[in-house]
Design a protein around this motif. Structure first.
Motif, PDB file in Angstrom:
ATOM      1  N   UNK A 114       1.335  -0.650   0.377  1.00  0.00           N
ATOM      2  CA  UNK A 114       0.317  -0.141   0.239  1.00  0.00           C
ATOM      3  C   UNK A 114       1.026   1.629  -0.133  1.00  0.00           C
ATOM      4  N   UNK A 115       1.744   1.098   0.926  1.00  0.00           N
ATOM      5  CA  UNK A 115       2.917   2.360   0.769  1.00  0.00           C
ATOM      6  C   UNK A 115       3.683   2.703  -1.078  1.00  0.00           C
ATOM      7  N   UNK A 116       2.437   1.808  -2.157  1.00  0.00           N
ATOM      8  CA  UNK A 116       3.523   2.278  -3.596  1.00  0.00           C
ATOM      9  C   UNK A 116       2.476   2.326  -4.770  1.00  0.00           C
ATOM     10  N   UNK A 117       1.865   1.035  -4.384  1.00  0.00           N
ATOM     11  CA  UNK A 117       0.402   1.400  -5.145  1.00  0.00           C
ATOM     12  C   UNK A 117      -0.802   1.964  -4.472  1.00  0.00           C
ATOM     13  N   UNK A 118      -1.081   2.462  -3.589  1.00  0.00           N
ATOM     14  CA  UNK A 118      -2.312   3.110  -2.646  1.00  0.00           C
ATOM     15  C   UNK A 118      -2.795   4.308  -3.630  1.00  0.00           C
ATOM     16  N   UNK A 119      -1.590   4.172  -4.379  1.00  0.00           N
ATOM     17  CA  UNK A 119      -2.280   6.398  -4.955  1.00  0.00           C
ATOM     18  C   UNK A 119      -2.442   6.419  -6.085  1.00  0.00           C
ATOM     19  N   UNK A 120      -2.723   4.868  -6.732  1.00  0.00           N
ATOM     20  CA  UNK A 120      -2.997   4.726  -7.776  1.00  0.00           C
ATOM     21  C   UNK A 120      -4.617   5.227  -8.110  1.00  0.00           C
ATOM     22  N   UNK A 121      -5.916   5.258  -7.258  1.00  0.00           N
ATOM     23  CA  UNK A 121      -6.804   4.839  -7.667  1.00  0.00           C
ATOM     24  C   UNK A 121      -7.454   5.695  -6.375  1.00  0.00           C
ATOM     25  N   UNK A 126     -13.686   5.646  -7.488  1.00  0.00           N
ATOM     26  CA  UNK A 126     -12.957   4.662  -8.210  1.00  0.00           C
ATOM     27  C   UNK A 126     -12.437   5.267  -9.816  1.00  0.00           C
ATOM     28  N   UNK A 127     -11.898   6.375  -9.600  1.00  0.00           N
ATOM     29  CA  UNK A 127     -11.251   7.507 -10.923  1.00  0.00           C
ATOM     30  C   UNK A 127      -9.855   6.941 -10.990  1.00  0.00           C
ATOM     31  N   UNK A 128      -9.224   7.327 -11.715  1.00  0.00           N
ATOM     32  CA  UNK A 128      -7.354   6.447 -11.823  1.00  0.00           C
ATOM     33  C   UNK A 128      -7.080   8.242 -11.428  1.00  0.00           C
ATOM     34  N   UNK A 129      -6.264   7.583 -10.975  1.00  0.00           N
ATOM     35  CA  UNK A 129      -5.186   9.595 -10.973  1.00  0.00           C
ATOM     36  C   UNK A 129      -4.100   9.662 -11.347  1.00  0.00           C
ATOM     37  N   UNK A 165      -5.850  -3.978  -0.765  1.00  0.00           N
ATOM     38  CA  UNK A 165      -5.742  -2.739  -1.063  1.00  0.00           C
ATOM     39  C   UNK A 165      -5.372  -2.456  -2.422  1.00  0.00           C
ATOM     40  N   UNK A 166      -4.248  -3.526  -3.363  1.00  0.00           N
ATOM     41  CA  UNK A 166      -4.065  -4.315  -4.105  1.00  0.00           C
ATOM     42  C   UNK A 166      -5.359  -4.425  -5.204  1.00  0.00           C
ATOM     43  N   UNK A 167      -6.510  -5.263  -4.901  1.00  0.00           N
ATOM     44  CA  UNK A 167      -7.619  -5.276  -5.532  1.00  0.00           C
ATOM     45  C   UNK A 167      -8.137  -3.689  -6.159  1.00  0.00           C
ATOM     46  N   UNK A 168      -8.487  -3.253  -4.980  1.00  0.00           N
ATOM     47  CA  UNK A 168      -8.955  -2.328  -5.301  1.00  0.00           C
ATOM     48  C   UNK A 168      -8.267  -1.267  -5.763  1.00  0.00           C
ATOM     49  N   UNK A 169      -7.044  -0.679  -5.807  1.00  0.00           N
ATOM     50  CA  UNK A 169      -6.345   0.432  -6.745  1.00  0.00           C
ATOM     51  C   UNK A 169      -6.323  -0.167  -8.211  1.00  0.00           C
ATOM     52  N   UNK A 171      -7.878  -2.272 -10.010  1.00  0.00           N
ATOM     53  CA  UNK A 171      -9.347  -2.466 -11.197  1.00  0.00           C
ATOM     54  C   UNK A 171      -9.435  -1.823 -12.089  1.00  0.00           C
ATOM     55  N   UNK A 172      -9.171  -0.136 -11.330  1.00  0.00           N
ATOM     56  CA  UNK A 172     -10.137   0.734 -12.515  1.00  0.00           C
ATOM     57  C   UNK A 172      -8.633   0.745 -14.023  1.00  0.00           C
ATOM     58  N   UNK A 173      -7.660  -0.090 -13.839  1.00  0.00           N
ATOM     59  CA  UNK A 173      -6.405  -0.042 -14.550  1.00  0.00           C
ATOM     60  C   UNK A 173      -6.691  -1.462 -15.150  1.00  0.00           C
ATOM     61  N   UNK A 174      -7.788  -2.032 -14.830  1.00  0.00           N
ATOM     62  CA  UNK A 174      -7.440  -3.461 -15.554  1.00  0.00           C
ATOM     63  C   UNK A 174      -7.383  -3.719 -17.691  1.00  0.00           C
ATOM     64  N   UNK A 175      -7.632  -2.588 -18.093  1.00  0.00           N
ATOM     65  CA  UNK A 175      -7.895  -2.851 -19.325  1.00  0.00           C
ATOM     66  C   UNK A 175      -5.985  -1.988 -20.004  1.00  0.00           C
ATOM     67  N   UNK A 176      -5.335  -1.547 -19.284  1.00  0.00           N
ATOM     68  CA  UNK A 176      -4.986  -0.507 -19.586  1.00  0.00           C
ATOM     69  C   UNK A 176      -3.256  -0.944 -18.337  1.00  0.00           C
ATOM     70  N   UNK A 177      -3.060  -2.889 -17.761  1.00  0.00           N
ATOM     71  CA  UNK A 177      -1.902  -2.717 -17.481  1.00  0.00           C
ATOM     72  C   UNK A 177      -1.110  -4.458 -18.516  1.00  0.00           C
ATOM     73  N   UNK A 178       0.289  -3.571 -18.048  1.00  0.00           N
ATOM     74  CA  UNK A 178       0.865  -4.495 -18.827  1.00  0.00           C
ATOM     75  C   UNK A 178       1.662  -4.938 -17.951  1.00  0.00           C
TER      76      UNK A 178
END
Length: 292
Positions: A114-121, A126-129, A165-169, A171-178
């Motif tokens: 969470x200290x690395x990926x919890x600022x994604x969304x 549920x909007x992407x930052x 936390x990882x799942x929540x963060x 999820x909104x990037x599911x279609x733009x993940x590599x």
């Protein structure tokens, strides 16, 4: 007479690596006790911290903006509002550094804590930052944090703060993940897997014009202790023995090659060298430079 300041300057710092500009971004810090450390007695840990003029375990949290070949990446997104109020400041410092979140086309994660990926969304809606960014991480990361079986084996805190936390963060990037295994993941940036802290924990080597910078993620959490005693682990490690082995390997490489390093939990702005000292190592922070 001007009024005395009441706020600190924004937390960002630029460093050129050849033609690439790397900007260290502060997310703040997290205070805790030494009970989470392993392979060291609490009294010994506190004595080492006090010898370094640290009153306790303070973990700084950093991210890095990378500008390369007309593109912009962000390595780590900070802790959002999931953790202590002393952290979660990455976005305000990204803006203070003159970076528009819309211009970030790639978000690189070393791992999904969470200290690395919890600022994604933004969980309020549920909007992407970072709406135009491709989320990029080692393939083992979502594989692990989306695994219901692995989640069931974790304690309640880990289920909430790591898996949920990882799942929540993400999820909104599911279609733009590599996802990757290793190799170049952004112009001039190569992924170097260093598994153990998490199943997909990854370092990033930035190279340009004969210069290099190793951003080593969570190779250390308490630099005053873990550089001197690389065998010291932390309760947050998914696989403690693998984490120790990765730390020893990365330390040896950094010291042998004289690499400039930076990390998510080195004291801001984090750019340092690592030298051998007895049976361990010592960090040599790079002096602040007023010109890039």
């Amino acid at each position: 007479m001007s009024a005395a300041p009441t706020n600190q300057i924004p937390g960002f710092y630029h460093r050129k690596i050849g033609d690439i500009v790397v900007t260290a971004i502060s997310d703040g810090y997290l205070d805790g006790d030494v009970s989470v450390l392993r392979n060291i007695e609490p009294d010994d840990a506190m004595a080492m911290l006090k010898a370094n003029f640290r009153p306790g375990r303070r973990t700084f949290v950093n991210g890095f903006v990378v500008r390369s070949k007309g593109r912009t990446a962000l390595i780590e997104t900070g802790s959002g509002n999931y953790l202590l109020p002393t952290a979660g400041k990455l976005m305000q410092n990204v803006l203070a550094a003159g970076v528009d979140p819309n211009e970030i086309d790639t978000v690189l994660l070393t791992h999904m804590h969470p200290d690395h990926s919890a600022g994604l969304t933004n969980m309020a809606d549920n909007s992407r930052y970072f709406p135009n960014a491709e989320l990029t991480a080692h393939e083992n990361e979502p594989k692990h944090w989306l695994d219901d079986g692995a989640m069931a084996k974790a304690d309640a805190r880990a289920q909430k703060m790591y898996f949920q936390a990882a799942r929540e963060q993400i999820a909104p990037y599911a279609k733009q993940t590599r996802l990757f295994q290793q190799g170049e993941v952004f112009p001039g940036v190569t992924a170097l897997p260093a598994h153990g802290h998490t199943p997909g924990h990854t370092c990033y080597m930035i190279e340009s014009g004969g210069e290099s910078l190793l951003i080593w993620g969570d190779i250390v959490h308490v630099p005053e202790i873990q550089t001197a005693r690389p065998e010291v682990a932390i309760a947050f490690d998914t696989d403690m023995e693998k984490a120790i082995a990765s730390r020893r390997r990365i330390f040896d490489m950094a010291a042998t090659d004289g690499l400039l390093v930076a990390g998510m939990h080195l004291h801001f702005p984090a750019f340092s060298h690592l030298v051998r000292a007895g049976d361990g190592y010592r960090l040599m922070p790079e002096p602040w430079a007023h010109e890039m």
